[in-house]
Each structure stands twice: as C-alpha cells, then as structure tokens.
Scaffold this motif. Structure first.
Motif, PDB file in Angstrom:
ATOM      1  N   ASP A  43       0.883  -1.187   0.000  1.00 20.90           N
ATOM      2  CA  ASP A  43       0.000   0.000   0.000  1.00 20.90           C
ATOM      3  C   ASP A  43       0.913   1.227   0.000  1.00 20.90           C
ATOM      4  O   ASP A  43       1.080   1.907   1.012  1.00 20.90           O
ATOM      5  N   TRP A  44       1.463   1.506  -1.154  1.00 23.94           N
ATOM      6  CA  TRP A  44       2.551   2.473  -1.277  1.00 23.94           C
ATOM      7  C   TRP A  44       2.187   3.853  -0.737  1.00 23.94           C
ATOM      8  O   TRP A  44       1.214   4.469  -1.158  1.00 23.94           O
ATOM      9  N   HIS A  45       3.016   4.320   0.226  1.00 23.91           N
ATOM     10  CA  HIS A  45       2.985   5.693   0.743  1.00 23.91           C
ATOM     11  C   HIS A  45       1.688   6.055   1.476  1.00 23.91           C
ATOM     12  O   HIS A  45       1.445   7.249   1.729  1.00 23.91           O
ATOM     13  N   ALA A 218     -15.579   0.913  13.207  1.00 22.45           N
ATOM     14  CA  ALA A 218     -14.467   0.652  12.289  1.00 22.45           C
ATOM     15  C   ALA A 218     -14.912   0.822  10.847  1.00 22.45           C
ATOM     16  O   ALA A 218     -16.028   0.459  10.470  1.00 22.45           O
ATOM     17  N   ILE A 219     -13.993   1.363  10.058  1.00 25.21           N
ATOM     18  CA  ILE A 219     -14.274   1.591   8.643  1.00 25.21           C
ATOM     19  C   ILE A 219     -12.968   1.424   7.865  1.00 25.21           C
ATOM     20  O   ILE A 219     -11.881   1.724   8.386  1.00 25.21           O
ATOM     21  N   GLN A 220     -13.044   0.875   6.675  1.00 28.34           N
ATOM     22  CA  GLN A 220     -11.859   0.716   5.833  1.00 28.34           C
ATOM     23  C   GLN A 220     -11.945   1.652   4.639  1.00 28.34           C
ATOM     24  O   GLN A 220     -13.011   1.787   4.028  1.00 28.34           O
ATOM     25  N   MET A 221     -10.817   2.286   4.332  1.00 30.76           N
ATOM     26  CA  MET A 221     -10.733   3.112   3.132  1.00 30.76           C
ATOM     27  C   MET A 221      -9.646   2.553   2.218  1.00 30.76           C
ATOM     28  O   MET A 221      -8.468   2.551   2.561  1.00 30.76           O
ATOM     29  N   GLU A 222     -10.086   2.055   1.078  1.00 31.22           N
ATOM     30  CA  GLU A 222      -9.169   1.535   0.058  1.00 31.22           C
ATOM     31  C   GLU A 222      -9.080   2.578  -1.049  1.00 31.22           C
ATOM     32  O   GLU A 222     -10.077   2.895  -1.704  1.00 31.22           O
ATOM     33  N   LEU A 223      -7.891   3.133  -1.249  1.00 32.71           N
ATOM     34  CA  LEU A 223      -7.671   4.147  -2.274  1.00 32.71           C
ATOM     35  C   LEU A 223      -7.078   3.510  -3.524  1.00 32.71           C
ATOM     36  O   LEU A 223      -6.146   2.706  -3.436  1.00 32.71           O
ATOM     37  N   ALA A 224      -7.592   3.864  -4.678  1.00 35.71           N
ATOM     38  CA  ALA A 224      -6.945   3.458  -5.925  1.00 35.71           C
ATOM     39  C   ALA A 224      -5.624   4.217  -6.033  1.00 35.71           C
ATOM     40  O   ALA A 224      -5.573   5.432  -5.820  1.00 35.71           O
ATOM     41  N   GLN A 225      -4.567   3.525  -6.370  1.00 36.89           N
ATOM     42  CA  GLN A 225      -3.245   4.146  -6.319  1.00 36.89           C
ATOM     43  C   GLN A 225      -3.008   5.195  -7.394  1.00 36.89           C
ATOM     44  O   GLN A 225      -2.073   5.994  -7.274  1.00 36.89           O
ATOM     45  N   ARG A 226      -3.861   5.239  -8.395  1.00 37.44           N
ATOM     46  CA  ARG A 226      -3.714   6.313  -9.378  1.00 37.44           C
ATOM     47  C   ARG A 226      -3.964   7.681  -8.737  1.00 37.44           C
ATOM     48  O   ARG A 226      -3.588   8.709  -9.313  1.00 37.44           O
ATOM     49  N   THR A 227      -4.584   7.700  -7.564  1.00 39.34           N
ATOM     50  CA  THR A 227      -4.883   8.978  -6.900  1.00 39.34           C
ATOM     51  C   THR A 227      -3.646   9.630  -6.309  1.00 39.34           C
ATOM     52  O   THR A 227      -3.682  10.826  -5.990  1.00 39.34           O
ATOM     53  N   HIS A 228      -2.533   8.858  -6.153  1.00 39.97           N
ATOM     54  CA  HIS A 228      -1.388   9.461  -5.480  1.00 39.97           C
ATOM     55  C   HIS A 228      -0.020   8.969  -5.959  1.00 39.97           C
ATOM     56  O   HIS A 228       1.000   9.443  -5.467  1.00 39.97           O
ATOM     57  N   SER A 231       3.251   6.392 -11.026  1.00 48.37           N
ATOM     58  CA  SER A 231       2.994   5.220 -11.851  1.00 48.37           C
ATOM     59  C   SER A 231       2.687   4.056 -10.931  1.00 48.37           C
ATOM     60  O   SER A 231       3.303   3.918  -9.868  1.00 48.37           O
ATOM     61  N   GLU A 232       1.741   3.196 -11.340  1.00 48.20           N
ATOM     62  CA  GLU A 232       1.389   2.042 -10.527  1.00 48.20           C
ATOM     63  C   GLU A 232       2.282   0.849 -10.876  1.00 48.20           C
ATOM     64  O   GLU A 232       1.824  -0.283 -11.002  1.00 48.20           O
ATOM     65  N   ASP A 233       3.548   1.139 -11.042  1.00 47.19           N
ATOM     66  CA  ASP A 233       4.570   0.139 -11.308  1.00 47.19           C
ATOM     67  C   ASP A 233       5.886   0.691 -10.757  1.00 47.19           C
ATOM     68  O   ASP A 233       5.952   1.852 -10.317  1.00 47.19           O
ATOM     69  N   LEU A 234       6.923  -0.127 -10.784  1.00 51.48           N
ATOM     70  CA  LEU A 234       8.213   0.331 -10.270  1.00 51.48           C
ATOM     71  C   LEU A 234       8.587   1.691 -10.835  1.00 51.48           C
ATOM     72  O   LEU A 234       8.384   1.930 -12.017  1.00 51.48           O
ATOM     73  N   PRO A 235       9.081   2.617 -10.016  1.00 47.76           N
ATOM     74  CA  PRO A 235       9.432   2.462  -8.601  1.00 47.76           C
ATOM     75  C   PRO A 235       8.303   2.848  -7.635  1.00 47.76           C
ATOM     76  O   PRO A 235       8.571   3.083  -6.459  1.00 47.76           O
ATOM     77  N   PHE A 236       7.071   2.929  -8.112  1.00 51.81           N
ATOM     78  CA  PHE A 236       5.908   3.250  -7.266  1.00 51.81           C
ATOM     79  C   PHE A 236       6.117   4.566  -6.500  1.00 51.81           C
ATOM     80  O   PHE A 236       5.836   4.671  -5.311  1.00 51.81           O
ATOM     81  N   ALA A 237       6.619   5.555  -7.204  1.00 47.59           N
ATOM     82  CA  ALA A 237       6.946   6.838  -6.568  1.00 47.59           C
ATOM     83  C   ALA A 237       5.690   7.646  -6.268  1.00 47.59           C
ATOM     84  O   ALA A 237       4.713   7.628  -7.024  1.00 47.59           O
ATOM     85  N   LEU A 238       5.731   8.357  -5.157  1.00 52.52           N
ATOM     86  CA  LEU A 238       4.630   9.241  -4.779  1.00 52.52           C
ATOM     87  C   LEU A 238       4.627  10.467  -5.687  1.00 52.52           C
ATOM     88  O   LEU A 238       5.664  11.073  -5.938  1.00 52.52           O
ATOM     89  N   ASP A 239       3.453  10.824  -6.191  1.00 49.90           N
ATOM     90  CA  ASP A 239       3.268  12.054  -6.948  1.00 49.90           C
ATOM     91  C   ASP A 239       2.829  13.119  -5.944  1.00 49.90           C
ATOM     92  O   ASP A 239       1.694  13.097  -5.463  1.00 49.90           O
ATOM     93  N   GLU A 240       3.721  14.015  -5.616  1.00 50.31           N
ATOM     94  CA  GLU A 240       3.447  14.992  -4.553  1.00 50.31           C
ATOM     95  C   GLU A 240       2.245  15.869  -4.883  1.00 50.31           C
ATOM     96  O   GLU A 240       1.450  16.209  -3.999  1.00 50.31           O
ATOM     97  N   GLU A 241       2.096  16.232  -6.140  1.00 51.46           N
ATOM     98  CA  GLU A 241       0.962  17.083  -6.527  1.00 51.46           C
ATOM     99  C   GLU A 241      -0.360  16.344  -6.351  1.00 51.46           C
ATOM    100  O   GLU A 241      -1.327  16.869  -5.782  1.00 51.46           O
TER     101      GLU A 241
END
Length: 276
Positions: A43-45, A218-228, A231-241
């Motif tokens: 769950d990157w970043h 209790a509640i779970q929040m699953e975020l799609a990784q395109r939101t942050h 790229s959803e592949d290596l190196p899975f870097a955070l997009d600060e903007e």
C-alpha cells in the motif's frame, strides 16, 4: 526491526496501516522470486498520505511487508471473500495470481504460525491497546483502516476501481452516522469517484474490531493508487501534486469523524441507560 510503530495522539481516531511496510527478513527475502521481490502489492505511501492530517489521531503502522504475513487477514486463515479470488494470511501469490516464491520455498504451516506470532500478533496487540486507550479517553473509538491498491487488478476485480472504496461490511462495523460522514465526503470530492461496500467491504481488521454497540466503530478506506502515485509500477513513486490534492478530502473525512465522536458517545450512553 520492530513489527509495529505507534504514533500516539489524544483524539478518538485510530489510523490502522497494515500494508505500507516494506521490511522482509533476509531469510524470507532469499526465497522470493523476481515477482515477489518487486513487492508490488504494497500500500505504497499510505502512511505518508495520512501523516499529520489530524494531529490528534493515533497511527498504528506495521513495518513488515504483507508477504511476510498479512496483518489484515484472519489469523485462523479463513477467507474474507469466499468464492472470490483473494490472497491468504501468508500469501504465496501476488495480486495477479503469480507465485512469489521460488519453487518449493513457500512457508509451511509451522512457519506460518511462527510468522503470525512474530509479526501479526504484535501488530494487533498494539492496535487493540490503542483502541482501548482511545475509548477510555473518549467513551468511543473510531478505527479508520488505511489502504491502497492498484487501480486495475483483473485477478481480484473487473474493470477500473473507483478512487475511494469505503468498507463497513455492509454497515455492520460502525454506526450509520460514521458511514454517512465518510460517504458524504467521498461522494462530493470533486474529480474523484467512489463506492460503498463494493469489491472491498472491509478486511479482517475492520470486521474484527468494529463493534458499534460497544462504542468501537471501524471503517476501511481503500484508495486506488492512481490517486497518489506517479505510476502504478516500479518504482511506485509518490506524486506529490496528486498526494497534496488527495489530502484535502482525506483531511475533511477525518475531521468529520472526529467531530462525530462526542455524538456517538452520547448515543452510546443513552443506549446503555435504556438497557439498565
């Protein structure tokens, strides 16, 4: 390496972060194949997304990777979604159904139990302790379980995942007001899509601790990784903007839940009083 890191706050919200850790012990890492070493199912970043959004919140974060053992799975090994593809307590495949170990190197039952005791159990001991502490302070506790996943994972779900995926196990893990406070903000977050109890209805953590009649919501929040992610592949870097933009609705959600806590406490007191 400590199994869990706790950042303690004095408010009613506990943030669970079971899948942002990337630590894999050397004896396990040596048995992972190229697919496993990619650690793609992290769950990157997610911890960075929520850090500092609500100064009063407590964060309980697993430092180990889910390939060591999955802190959001039933320790008895029961499936969260019977009849659907999913990964297990100690996964042998990734989210695409591909093996993550070299042939014959998967953990056996004895090793899985050893990993459970070394990693899974300490994480949940810490999480349970913080929930109890927060409830003692406020009369209620709200566990908000923080997750993210790749937007497209055909092995697990069809199509493209919405941006915000809220899970309450069909309303069983929290009061209706908690669910409504989250969903009202995800539905109105400009430029984002959302769903309630879609493919992800809440993992073992949400279902295990969510006891609204006892004052634990209790509640779970699953975020799609395109939101942050860039790229959803290596190196899975955070997009600060992207991340800065996403933090706005996330902060609004957490603030709404914090404001709701005294109302939940009052309702719990009224229910307890009527039962005496």
């Amino acid at each position: 390496m400590q199994p869990v890191d706790v950042i303690r706050g004095d408010g009613p919200i506990v943030l669970g972060v079971p899948h942002a850790g990337t630590f894999v012990p050397d004896n396990i890492r040596a048995r992972l194949n190229e697919t496993g070493l990619k650690l793609a199912d992290t769950d990157w970043h997610v911890d960075r997304l929520y850090e500092g959004l609500l100064s009063s919140a407590t964060m309980v974060k697993a430092g180990f990777h889910r390939y060591v053992i999955d802190a959001n799975r039933d320790p008895a090994g029961a499936s969260l979604y019977p009849g659907q593809n999913t990964t297990s307590l100690c996964p042998a495949t990734d989210f695409d159904g591909r093996p993550i170990y070299h042939n014959g190197q998967e953990p056996d039952a004895a090793e899985i139990e050893a990993r459970r005791l070394a990693w899974h159990a300490p994480y949940h001991a810490a999480l349970e302790a913080e929930i109890k502490r927060v409830k003692a302070l406020h009369g209620v506790a709200i566990l908000y379980d923080c997750h993210s996943i790749r937007s497209v994972v055909p092995f697990l779900f069809e199509g493209r995942l919405p941006d915000f995926n809220t899970g309450t196990n069909n309303g069983a893990t929290c009061a209706p007001a908690v669910e409504a406070a989250v969903v009202s903000n995800t539905e109105t977050a400009a430029g984002y899509t959302s769903v309630l109890n879609g493919r992800f209805k809440g993992g073992w953590t949400t279902r295990h601790y969510g006891r609204p009649t006892d004052g634990v919501h209790a509640i779970q929040m699953e975020l799609a990784q395109r939101t942050h992610l860039k790229s959803e592949d290596l190196p899975f870097a955070l997009d600060e903007e992207k991340a800065d933009r996403l933090r706005t609705p996330l902060k609004t959600i957490l603030s709404a839940l914090e404001k709701l806590a005294p109302i939940l406490k009052q309702k719990s007191s009224e229910i307890s009083g009527s039962e005496q």
